[in-house]
Design an enzyme around this catalytic site. Structure first.
Site, short mmCIF file in Angstrom:
data_model
loop_
_atom_site.label_atom_id
_atom_site.label_comp_id
_atom_site.label_asym_id
_atom_site.label_seq_id
_atom_site.Cartn_x
_atom_site.Cartn_y
_atom_site.Cartn_z
CB CYS A 67 -9.78 5.10 -0.48
SG CYS A 67 -8.25 5.76 0.21
CD GLU B 119 -1.11 7.84 5.90
OE1 GLU B 119 -0.03 7.81 6.50
OE2 GLU B 119 -1.51 6.90 5.17
CG HIS C 160 -5.76 5.72 4.03
ND1 HIS C 160 -5.15 4.99 3.04
CD2 HIS C 160 -4.77 6.34 4.71
CE1 HIS C 160 -3.83 5.17 3.12
NE2 HIS C 160 -3.59 5.99 4.13
CG ASP D 222 -1.89 1.21 1.17
OD1 ASP D 222 -2.44 1.48 0.08
OD2 ASP D 222 -2.06 1.90 2.19
CB SER D 223 0.20 4.71 -0.99
OG SER D 223 -1.09 4.79 -0.42
CB CYS E 156 -2.69 0.95 -3.03
SG CYS E 156 -2.83 2.68 -3.45
N1 DGL Z 1 -3.90 3.65 -0.65
C1 DGL Z 1 -4.61 4.68 -1.37
C2 DGL Z 1 -5.85 4.05 -2.01
O1 DGL Z 1 -6.35 3.05 -1.58
C3 DGL Z 1 -5.02 5.84 -0.51
C4 DGL Z 1 -3.87 6.69 -0.03
C5 DGL Z 1 -3.15 7.38 -1.15
O2 DGL Z 1 -3.69 8.30 -1.78
O3 DGL Z 1 -2.02 7.01 -1.37
O4 DGL Z 1 -6.34 4.60 -2.96
#
Ligand code: DGL
Length: 265
Positions: free
Chosen positions: A184, A152, A186, A10-11, A73
């Site tokens: 998403c 975050e 998050h 993930d990011s 992600c």
């Molecule tokens: N992990 C990203 C997603 O699921 C969300 C956070 C980001 O923008 O990096 O789209």
């Protein structure tokens, strides 16, 4: 081969929502998690930058000798999943199709909202995936970029979270949707705030549970489920200071996040 770990990418921290479901459904599986915390958010970046970061994340996880990679992600899944999957023999699984399935199963009135990052929303990947399963479903999408920094920061249920949710979500509520896809990683952490604004009549669905089921199917089908009796081990990697990741992640996963290492992907 079956005893080597599953990789989750993930990011940032949000992919723990997917990792957590894998831990629940497949408690015997070892997991290596990589969150690119130095470069989060991906969701407001160009497809070229996202693709470059994703290939670097993939390369790191492959270097950890994994048997399957989950791209937790949504932004990456919506941008370059096919390219990533085509680049390796290790199965690479995204979250869009599982999320679309969850939405199609949940809706009764065939009016579905989808909230995600700017890139996910622009890609229209969820629209395509949902309408491929049922073309009579109307989809209303909205980008909610401020939700990611709220998560975050660990601001999940305070006043800022509620006001932001209200501003983003009230127009969607007006569309009469009965299902909202949290497209998403998050956003599931903001479920209490999102649920409070949307009300009880709207089901909140996300990809995490369905993705975990698909992981089980692939591993089971390939005879790749772990056979060892020893408890599963989890290893976490981030690309920047792990303090926030550990603080928010432990609260969410309800388990300690260790060992954790900082790497440069
Ligand atoms: N992990 C990203 C997603 O699921 C969300 C956070 C980001 O923008 O990096 O789209």
């Amino acid at each position: 081969m079956s005893n080597i770990p599953i990789g989750v990418f993930d990011s940032g921290i949000g992919g723990l929502t997917v990792a957590g479901e894998i831990m629940k459904l497949l408690p015997g599986e070892n997991i290596v998690y990589f969150g690119d915390t130095a470069r989060v958010p991906y969701g407001s970046k160009s497809p070229e930058a996202i693709t470059q970061f994703a290939f670097e994340g993939l390369k790191f996880l492959l270097s950890q000798d994994v048997k399957l990679i989950v791209i937790a992600c949504n932004t990456v899944s919506a941008t370059c999943l096919e390219e990533l999957a085509a680049s390796t023999r290790v199965p690479v699984l995204g979250v869009i199709e599982p999320g679309a399935r969850a939405a199609v199963n949940a809706t009764r009135n065939h009016r579905v909202g989808v909230i995600g990052t700017e890139r996910t929303t622009k890609s229209r990947a969820y629209e395509r995936a949902i309408n491929a399963l049922n073309e009579s479903i109307s989809i209303y999408s909205k980008a909610c970029p401020l939700f990611v920094p709220l998560v975050e920061e660990g601001w999940l249920e305070n006043e800022a979270a509620l006001i932001t949710a209200k501003i983003y979500l009230e127009p969607l509520k007006g569309q009469g949707i009965d299902t909202l896809v949290l497209a998403c990683t998050h956003y599931p952490l903001l479920k209490p705030a999102i649920g409070q604004i949307m009300g009880r009549g709207v089901r909140l669905v996300d990809s995490a549970e369905e993705t975990a089921k698909e992981v089980w199917q692939i591993l089971n089908g390939g005879n790749l489920l772990r056979k060892a009796n020893a408890p599963a081990s989890y290893r976490y990697f981030v690309s920047d200071d792990p303090e926030k990741f550990v603080r928010v992640g432990e609260k969410f996963l309800k388990r300690s996040i260790e060992p954790i290492s900082v790497i440069e992907p």
